[in-house]
Write a protein that holds these residues in place. Structure first.
Motif, PDB file in Angstrom:
ATOM      1  N   GLY A  42     -15.064  33.124  27.546  1.00 45.61           N
ATOM      2  CA  GLY A  42     -16.116  33.112  26.816  1.00 45.61           C
ATOM      3  C   GLY A  42     -17.401  33.342  28.095  1.00 45.61           C
ATOM      4  N   MET A  43     -18.120  33.441  27.178  1.00 47.87           N
ATOM      5  CA  MET A  43     -19.736  33.071  27.637  1.00 47.87           C
ATOM      6  C   MET A  43     -19.941  31.577  27.549  1.00 47.87           C
ATOM      7  SD  MET A  43     -22.210  34.849  29.368  1.00 47.87           S
ATOM      8  CE  MET A  43     -21.380  36.718  28.554  1.00 47.87           C
ATOM      9  N   LEU A  44     -20.941  30.907  28.652  1.00 45.32           N
ATOM     10  CA  LEU A  44     -21.456  29.865  28.494  1.00 45.32           C
ATOM     11  C   LEU A  44     -22.857  29.841  29.122  1.00 45.32           C
ATOM     12  CD1 LEU A  44     -18.184  28.324  31.054  1.00 45.32           C
ATOM     13  CD2 LEU A  44     -18.480  28.285  28.820  1.00 45.32           C
ATOM     14  N   GLY A  45     -23.968  29.125  28.773  1.00 47.12           N
ATOM     15  CA  GLY A  45     -25.146  29.301  28.685  1.00 47.12           C
ATOM     16  C   GLY A  45     -25.497  27.641  29.072  1.00 47.12           C
ATOM     17  N   ILE A  46     -25.557  28.111  31.310  1.00 44.24           N
ATOM     18  CA  ILE A  46     -25.796  26.168  31.659  1.00 44.24           C
ATOM     19  C   ILE A  46     -27.542  26.748  32.422  1.00 44.24           C
ATOM     20  CG2 ILE A  46     -24.463  25.232  33.095  1.00 44.24           C
ATOM     21  CD1 ILE A  46     -22.451  25.767  32.810  1.00 44.24           C
ATOM     22  N   GLY A  47     -27.954  25.717  32.097  1.00 44.13           N
ATOM     23  CA  GLY A  47     -29.296  24.960  33.345  1.00 44.13           C
ATOM     24  C   GLY A  47     -28.677  25.140  34.243  1.00 44.13           C
ATOM     25  N   ASN A  48     -30.059  26.198  35.076  1.00 42.01           N
ATOM     26  CA  ASN A  48     -29.888  26.371  36.366  1.00 42.01           C
ATOM     27  C   ASN A  48     -30.358  24.856  37.823  1.00 42.01           C
ATOM     28  OD1 ASN A  48     -28.884  28.762  36.358  1.00 42.01           O
ATOM     29  ND2 ASN A  48     -31.039  30.412  36.973  1.00 42.01           N
ATOM     30  N   SER A  49     -30.345  23.944  37.181  1.00 45.57           N
ATOM     31  CA  SER A  49     -31.118  22.619  37.206  1.00 45.57           C
ATOM     32  C   SER A  49     -29.361  21.709  37.362  1.00 45.57           C
ATOM     33  CB  SER A  49     -32.133  21.840  36.391  1.00 45.57           C
ATOM     34  OG  SER A  49     -31.826  21.302  35.484  1.00 45.57           O
ATOM     35  N   ALA A  50     -28.415  21.979  36.445  1.00 43.05           N
ATOM     36  CA  ALA A  50     -27.151  21.877  36.416  1.00 43.05           C
ATOM     37  C   ALA A  50     -26.703  21.749  37.324  1.00 43.05           C
ATOM     38  CB  ALA A  50     -26.523  22.176  35.192  1.00 43.05           C
ATOM     39  N   LYS A  51     -25.575  20.614  37.729  1.00 47.82           N
ATOM     40  CA  LYS A  51     -24.725  20.312  38.792  1.00 47.82           C
ATOM     41  C   LYS A  51     -23.668  21.273  38.589  1.00 47.82           C
ATOM     42  CE  LYS A  51     -23.372  18.819  42.744  1.00 47.82           C
ATOM     43  NZ  LYS A  51     -23.734  18.636  43.979  1.00 47.82           N
ATOM     44  N   THR A  52     -23.437  21.710  36.969  1.00 49.41           N
ATOM     45  CA  THR A  52     -22.040  22.705  37.086  1.00 49.41           C
ATOM     46  C   THR A  52     -22.629  23.764  37.557  1.00 49.41           C
ATOM     47  OG1 THR A  52     -21.505  20.712  35.117  1.00 49.41           O
ATOM     48  CG2 THR A  52     -20.696  23.025  35.146  1.00 49.41           C
ATOM     49  N   ALA A  53     -24.055  23.868  37.259  1.00 49.64           N
ATOM     50  CA  ALA A  53     -24.027  25.282  37.269  1.00 49.64           C
ATOM     51  C   ALA A  53     -23.332  26.108  38.559  1.00 49.64           C
ATOM     52  CB  ALA A  53     -25.878  25.894  36.917  1.00 49.64           C
ATOM     53  N   GLU A  54     -24.857  24.749  40.003  1.00 54.20           N
ATOM     54  CA  GLU A  54     -24.003  24.489  41.368  1.00 54.20           C
ATOM     55  C   GLU A  54     -22.531  25.460  41.766  1.00 54.20           C
ATOM     56  OE1 GLU A  54     -24.721  21.901  44.798  1.00 54.20           O
ATOM     57  OE2 GLU A  54     -25.854  21.941  43.714  1.00 54.20           O
ATOM     58  N   ASN A  55     -21.895  24.214  41.091  1.00 59.53           N
ATOM     59  CA  ASN A  55     -20.681  24.294  41.148  1.00 59.53           C
ATOM     60  C   ASN A  55     -19.458  26.012  41.493  1.00 59.53           C
ATOM     61  OD1 ASN A  55     -20.537  21.953  41.909  1.00 59.53           O
ATOM     62  ND2 ASN A  55     -19.870  20.799  40.371  1.00 59.53           N
TER      63      ASN A  55
END
Length: 210
Positions: free
Chosen positions: A43-56
């Protein structure tokens, strides 16, 4: 005749996903998003870098992609405009975002242990995909977001959704929650007013179908 209105949003309709990940202190984060697609077991997930999820995801390299049904829209909407980051940017604060450390409690959902990764599954979601991050790519102007490639290690599906005797999901029985231009849809109809649409000042205000 076609027109070129200069569209600001290109969310033509994708499944809503509740992505669970682990914070640095070992607690669970849970975030709704809808920039996801799959091909085969990847899969491919697009997540903004300001999100906690991206950091995790960058730190741990693991997540669970929990797919809610349209009937679970209330729980998903309760997570709208929440963030796992203690520091809320002025822009997000103006949209109504607020720090919330316990996303499962806010949504009224239950943590369920995963089998192959550390982040928990969402017990109530009919589809749960345990995933490992295999690559990350900068995305958009200035790399404001990241495209995370993930491998699905194990898929859990509610038994009643599986066609008996097969390894296939019944497309008639499965009614995914869809986000279309920041509004919630199920079965092609609006199902619930969206806090996200209100926070982002979208020009439409949809009432649930009668």
């Amino acid at each position: 005749m076609h027109v070129a209105p200069g569209l600001k949003v290109l969310y033509f309709g994708t499944p809503v996903v509740l992505v669970s990940s682990l914070n640095e202190d070992g607690t669970a984060n849970l975030a709704p998003f809808s920039s996801a697609w799959w091909l085969g077991q990847y899969g491919m997930l697009g997540i903004g870098n300001s999100a906690k999820t991206a950091e995790n995801l960058r730190r741990s390299g693991e997540c669970v992609l929990n797919l809610p049904s349209a009937a679970q829209v209330d729980a998903v909407d309760r997570l709208a405009l929440t963030t796992g980051r203690r520091e809320v940017s002025p822009t997000r604060a103006a949209q109504g975002y607020r720090y919330q450390p316990d996303k499962f409690a806010v949504a009224g959902l239950t943590e369920q242990a995963a089998e192959l990764v550390a982040p928990p599954r969402v017990a109530e979601c009919p589809v749960q995909l345990e995933c490992r991050v295999t690559a990350a790519h900068p995305f958009g102007p200035g790399g404001f977001a990241t495209g995370f490639e993930v491998e699905v290690l194990r898929a859990h599906v509610a038994e009643e959704l599986v066609i008996p005797g097969t390894a296939y999901v019944d497309p008639v029985g499965w009614d995914p929650l869809i986000m279309k231009f920041c509004e919630f849809f199920g079965g092609g109809e609006p199902v619930h007013p969206s806090r996200l649409a209100a926070g982002w000042q979208m020009p439409h205000r949809l009432a649930p179908a009668e």
